[in-house]
Design an enzyme around this catalytic site. Structure first.
Site, mmCIF file in Angstrom:
data_model
loop_
_atom_site.group_PDB
_atom_site.id
_atom_site.type_symbol
_atom_site.label_atom_id
_atom_site.label_comp_id
_atom_site.label_asym_id
_atom_site.label_seq_id
_atom_site.Cartn_x
_atom_site.Cartn_y
_atom_site.Cartn_z
ATOM 1 C CE1 TYR A 94 69.370 55.043 97.371
ATOM 2 C CE2 TYR A 94 69.344 56.053 99.552
ATOM 3 C CZ TYR A 94 69.984 55.286 98.587
ATOM 4 O OH TYR A 94 71.214 54.764 98.843
ATOM 5 C CB CYS A 95 63.789 53.107 94.424
ATOM 6 S SG CYS A 95 62.782 54.291 93.476
ATOM 7 C CG PHE A 96 68.081 53.646 89.565
ATOM 8 C CD1 PHE A 96 69.425 53.689 89.909
ATOM 9 C CD2 PHE A 96 67.716 54.007 88.280
ATOM 10 C CE1 PHE A 96 70.390 54.078 88.988
ATOM 11 C CE2 PHE A 96 68.673 54.395 87.349
ATOM 12 C CZ PHE A 96 70.008 54.425 87.709
#
Length: 369
Positions: A94-96
């Site tokens: 995941y990222c932000f």
């Protein structure tokens, strides 16, 4: 390929491995337990791309990102992601916000022959889920607070129950002037995330009542979430009793023996073997100094001298028993009067009192109701 997911509850309940591809500075501000940070961009690269996005828009920012992370650097990062995937085939990335960065990582992994799912919504959505779930728990589950004089073993009660939340454990602080550890406390967001995940797991196990230690708003430098703290102000209290001798022994174990071991581990590779004991001594003396005004000058001097003598004895012979003198004095002259005052103010909220065995029995039975 496994599907991308937004089942945050399942992710946290099962402890699925997760790879966070945000920049290190983002990860340091707040993360989830046991998550591995393998960033798409480092902090400087992220700064440049962010500036480009503001000034020239998304397309230009994406182009700059590809330019900055290219060639051998790109190969190294893809290799790190592949290593995580191979070690954690059931995990997610995941990222932000679950957007461009995590999709790009997925794309580069796919080009390298690896299919790996991402978490829709990313860190922001998971963080929001944890905040909401903790507030829901506070609304739906009655609380019971374990209170008692310093050294009675309240933390042992929390550890013995399967329907408890460990505020001090997650804050990495014992909640008193002597409460810090040799290593720092987690960040505020990390503390909140850990607490919310534990609450989620406790509720999933069927707990109908949550047990916590009676704490102030601050646990060291970490702040108890507001909704939880408000609920604690009206919660019934269970008072834990123990003898003064047992309490002194427990404080000796926690603040002298265990803390000496923590500082020894922290300085295990130091060239000067005395550094660990010096750091331990500074911890004890600094903790006492912080409550000097409340002790009063004369009593502070007496306890400080007892502590210095005990430290000298410990350093020369390894004997820790001399510490019992200042510990007993501190309990009698500082902590006990303070807690007696608090007990009087909260007397009408006390629903049970007893020793360790009795309190565990009462709370265990209450938690099954």
């Amino acid at each position: 390929m496994r599907e991308n997911t937004d089942d945050y509850r399942s992710l946290f309940l099962t402890g699925v491995p997760m790879m966070d591809v945000r920049a290190p500075i983002e990860f340091a501000k707040g993360a989830f337990p046991e998550v591995v940070n393998q960033p798409l961009m480092d902090d400087e690269e992220r700064r440049k791309v962010g500036t480009c996005y503001k000034e020239h828009g998304q397309a230009a920012a994406i182009a700059l990102g590809h330019k900055l992370v290219n060639g051998e650097l790109k190969e190294a990062r893809v290799a790190a992601w592949k290593a995580f995937v191979e070690a954690n085939p059931n995990g997610y990335l995941y990222c932000f916000r679950g957007g461009l960065r995590s999709q790009l990582v997925q794309q580069w992994l796919a080009e390298a022959g690896v299919q790996y799912p991402r978490i829709i919504g990313g860190y922001k959505a998971m963080r929001r889920f944890l905040i909401d779930s903790l507030e829901e728990t506070v609304r739906d589950c009655p609380l019971r607070l374990v209170a008692g004089l310093t050294g009675t073993g309240k933390t042992e009660i929390i550890a013995a129950l399967d329907n408890s939340l460990d505020l001090e454990g997650h804050a990495h602080h014992r909640g008193s002037s002597f409460g810090r550890h040799a290593t720092p406390q987690p960040g505020q967001i990390d503390f909140e995330n850990r607490l919310a995940i534990e609450a989620l797991k406790v509720r999933a196990q069927g707990a109908s009542v949550l047990v916590l230690e009676d704490e102030g708003r601050m646990v060291g430098s970490r702040t108890v979430p507001l909704e939880l703290f408000r609920a604690m102000q009206d919660a019934p209290l269970v008072w834990l009793d123990d003898t003064l001798e047992n309490r002194v022994t427990r404080i000796l174990e926690d603040y002298v023996i265990d803390m000496r071991a923590e500082f020894a581990e922290q300085h295990a590779h130091a060239e000067d073997p005395e550094l660990a004991f010096q750091a331990f001594s500074q911890y004890l003396q600094g903790s006492l100094l912080r409550i000097r005004k409340r002790l009063g000058g004369e009593r502070f001097q007496e306890l400080d001298e007892l502590m210095r003598q005990a430290l000298d004895s410990q350093q020369r012979s390894g004997n820790v028993q001399a510490h019992r003198g200042w510990i007993e004095g501190l309990l009698r002259d500082y902590y006990d009067p303070m807690y007696a005052y608090q007990r009087e103010a909260k007397e009408e909220r006390v629903v049970f009192a007893g020793d360790k065995e009795a309190v565990i029995g009462y709370l265990s039975e209450t938690g099954r109701q």
